[in-house]
Write an enzyme that holds these catalytic residues in place. Structure first.
Site, short mmCIF file in Angstrom:
data_model
loop_
_atom_site.label_atom_id
_atom_site.label_comp_id
_atom_site.label_asym_id
_atom_site.label_seq_id
_atom_site.Cartn_x
_atom_site.Cartn_y
_atom_site.Cartn_z
N ASN A 7 -20.95 -51.77 25.02
CA ASN A 7 -21.93 -50.90 24.37
C ASN A 7 -23.14 -51.79 24.05
OD1 ASN A 7 -23.42 -49.17 22.83
ND2 ASN A 7 -21.77 -48.65 21.39
N HIS A 180 -22.74 -37.74 20.60
CA HIS A 180 -21.35 -37.92 20.17
C HIS A 180 -20.38 -37.18 21.11
CE1 HIS A 180 -22.92 -38.46 15.79
NE2 HIS A 180 -22.75 -39.63 16.33
N ASN A 211 -22.28 -42.70 10.29
CA ASN A 211 -23.70 -42.93 9.94
C ASN A 211 -24.55 -41.84 10.54
OD1 ASN A 211 -23.90 -45.19 8.29
ND2 ASN A 211 -23.41 -46.53 10.02
N ARG A 285 -19.57 -44.27 0.68
CA ARG A 285 -18.72 -44.88 -0.35
C ARG A 285 -19.52 -45.18 -1.61
NH1 ARG A 285 -16.46 -48.95 4.06
NH2 ARG A 285 -18.63 -48.66 4.60
N GLY A 333 -15.84 -38.82 7.93
CA GLY A 333 -14.89 -37.73 8.17
C GLY A 333 -13.44 -38.17 8.08
N GLU A 334 -13.15 -39.38 8.55
CA GLU A 334 -11.77 -39.86 8.53
C GLU A 334 -11.36 -40.40 7.17
OE1 GLU A 334 -11.16 -42.74 11.75
OE2 GLU A 334 -12.42 -41.49 13.01
N ASN A 335 -12.36 -40.88 6.39
CA ASN A 335 -12.01 -41.62 5.18
C ASN A 335 -12.38 -40.98 3.86
OD1 ASN A 335 -10.97 -44.09 6.46
ND2 ASN A 335 -13.03 -44.22 7.28
N GLU A 385 -13.99 -43.78 20.84
CA GLU A 385 -14.87 -43.60 21.99
C GLU A 385 -14.62 -44.67 23.05
OE1 GLU A 385 -18.93 -42.09 20.10
OE2 GLU A 385 -17.69 -43.20 18.71
P1 ADP Z 1 -21.40 -45.10 13.16
O1 ADP Z 1 -22.15 -43.83 13.23
O2 ADP Z 1 -22.25 -46.29 12.83
O3 ADP Z 1 -20.42 -45.34 14.31
P2 ADP Z 1 -19.02 -44.84 11.52
O4 ADP Z 1 -18.37 -43.70 12.18
O5 ADP Z 1 -18.40 -46.17 11.64
O6 ADP Z 1 -20.55 -44.91 11.88
O7 ADP Z 1 -19.18 -44.48 9.98
C1 ADP Z 1 -19.79 -45.38 9.11
C2 ADP Z 1 -19.87 -44.74 7.77
O8 ADP Z 1 -18.56 -44.37 7.33
C3 ADP Z 1 -20.38 -45.68 6.67
O9 ADP Z 1 -21.75 -45.55 6.49
C4 ADP Z 1 -19.65 -45.21 5.45
O10 ADP Z 1 -20.52 -44.39 4.69
C5 ADP Z 1 -18.55 -44.33 5.93
N1 ADP Z 1 -17.25 -44.74 5.42
C6 ADP Z 1 -16.44 -45.71 5.87
N2 ADP Z 1 -15.33 -45.79 5.09
C7 ADP Z 1 -15.46 -44.85 4.13
C8 ADP Z 1 -14.66 -44.42 3.02
N3 ADP Z 1 -13.50 -45.02 2.74
N4 ADP Z 1 -15.11 -43.42 2.27
C9 ADP Z 1 -16.30 -42.83 2.55
N5 ADP Z 1 -17.09 -43.17 3.56
C10 ADP Z 1 -16.68 -44.17 4.35
#
Ligand code: ADP
Length: 404
Positions: A7, A180, A211, A285, A333-335, A385
């Site tokens: 990437n 996406h 993000n 977070r 979404g996952e966290n 991905e």
């Molecule tokens: P990208 O679009 O850069 O691939 P990711 O899918 O990795 O992004 O998501 C990054 C974002 O996920 C971070 O900005 C953060 O806000 C969020 N994130 C990661 N862990 C947590 C968590 N435990 N709770 C809430 N948000 C989280």
């Protein structure tokens, strides 16, 4: 059978090396600050300490060389020789209307990706540098490209056209492309498999909330609509991106604040979203933590963010005349337990019921977070991905359709 996934960004290059016999990651890492004095290569192998190397890496060909040296390094490497890499897959953001699926790279494909520079000026030129850099280092290894837009090429015109003079579509290809796609494709298939159903039997709303963030309406296995548009700025409120807004705001703000085109672009892409409203951070977070400590701007940012996701879910349920599955993926979404809860609180009219205890469970696996009686299955599905890029590359380069 090893596949290297690349990437490439303008000053960075991320990589993952897969052994496709069992789809395991042998090593992954990134080169940052390409073109600067102290470039950094970070290399990770499961169970080993991370390796961090600072050196001068002036361009992408040298960056790929460094990565290959690391992968074959006597101490830190995981391969005996460079020849153990059988194929390379690249992530490419924009495939325009030309690419409906992943393809093997040849001269025509490269020419077409170049023609698309206009539509993704920040991304596609950097991906091309990555492709040429791999070609220079591994001239005999087949390369494939996997596009973020390809999955959404099934959208009907009513979804992808903007209600503006059609000459703009005909002449300049101004339309919704969506992004996406690799993630929405992967997680929707994972969700169907988890439920033991065929994707063709389901109406899925997929929420990729990282993000960058987008929702997709996936009708019977195909993308029917999605919230990002010609660029990844449209749709949901994001970390630093505004998402939807009245387009008349752009000339109005430019006039009032005497902004240039590039300033307004930067305002909407880099200084808006969660960051602008919370006045604090683009990271969910930190926003949630500040909200829990009583910050009103953080609370408002969280509410706006969740509200917009909920509106899109409602819109896509209407677009598909129903919804069987709502899924959450990517970093937020996952966290984020509170975000999923807040989004789902306003969706009970769909017969959707979240199970709070299930929603609180943290795991890296696909899981159900809806209650047993819920009419909509709500799932958390970790996205991957890179794995999908590796699978497509493997299939194209080596599989039954491949060259060898
Ligand atoms: P990208 O679009 O850069 O691939 P990711 O899918 O990795 O992004 O998501 C990054 C974002 O996920 C971070 O900005 C953060 O806000 C969020 N994130 C990661 N862990 C947590 C968590 N435990 N709770 C809430 N948000 C989280």
């Amino acid at each position: 059978m090893n596949v290297l996934v690349i990437n490439a960004g303008s000053s960075s290059l991320k990589y993952q090396l897969y052994d496709m016999t069992n789809e395991t990651v042998l090593a992954k890492g990134r080169v940052e600050r390409i073109g600067m004095e102290s470039s950094i290569l970070t290399h990770e192998v499961e169970g080993e300490p991370d390796v961090r190397e600072v050196s001068e890496i002036l361009e992408h060909t040298a960056a790929v060389r460094k990565v290959l040296d690391m992968l074959t390094h006597p101490k830190f490497g995981v391969l005996r020789a460079i020849g153990d890499i059988q194929a390379v897959g690249h992530r490419v953001v924009h495939g325009g209307e030309s690419f409906h699926e992943s393809v093997l790279i040849d001269a025509d494909v490269k020419a077409e990706i170049r023609r698309l520079f206009d539509l993704a000026p920040l991304h596609n030129p950097a991906h091309m540098m990555g492709i040429l850099a791999v070609e220079a280092n591994l001239p005999d290894v087949p390369q494939a490209v996997v596009f973020d837009t390809a999955f959404h090429q099934t959208m009907p015109p009513a979804s992808y056209l903007y209600a503006i003079p059609t000459v703009l579509y005909r002449k300049h290809k101004i339309r919704r492309y969506g992004f996406h796609g690799t993630s929405h494709d992967y997680v929707s298939k994972q969700a169907a498999a988890f439920l033991g159903k065929a994707p063709e039997a389901l109406k899925i709303v997929s929420c990729h909330i990282g993000n960058g963030a987008s929702c997709a309406a996936i009708l019977h296995g195909k993308s029917y609509d999605t919230s990002m548009g010609m660029t990844p700025l449209e749709g949901l409120m994001m970390g630093t991106r505004s998402g939807d807004l009245d387009p008349a705001i752009v000339p109005f703000a430019m006039n009032k604040e005497e902004l240039t085109l590039s300033e307004v672009n930067s305002m909407l892409n880099k200084h808006s979203g969660l960051l602008a409203i919370s006045g604090l951070s683009s990271d969910m977070r930190e926003v949630v933590q500040a909200m829990e400590e009583g910050s009103e701007p953080a609370k408002l940012a969280f509410e706006m963010y969740a509200y917009r996701i909920r509106k899109y879910i409602g819109a896509y349920a209407a677009a598909m005349n129903g919804i069987d599955v709502l899924l959450f993926t990517a970093g937020v979404g996952e966290n984020s337990v509170p975000l999923r809860k807040r989004v789902c609180e306003g969706l009970t009219f769909l017969g959707l019921e979240l199970d709070d205890a299930r929603n609180e469970v943290r795991s890296g696996e696909t899981r159900r977070v809806s209650a047993d009686g819920s009419q909509v299955d709500v799932l958390v599905v970790p996205t991957n991905e890179e794995l999908l890029i590796a699978r497509d590359t493997y299939r194209l380069a080596i599989g039954p359709k491949g060259k060898r």
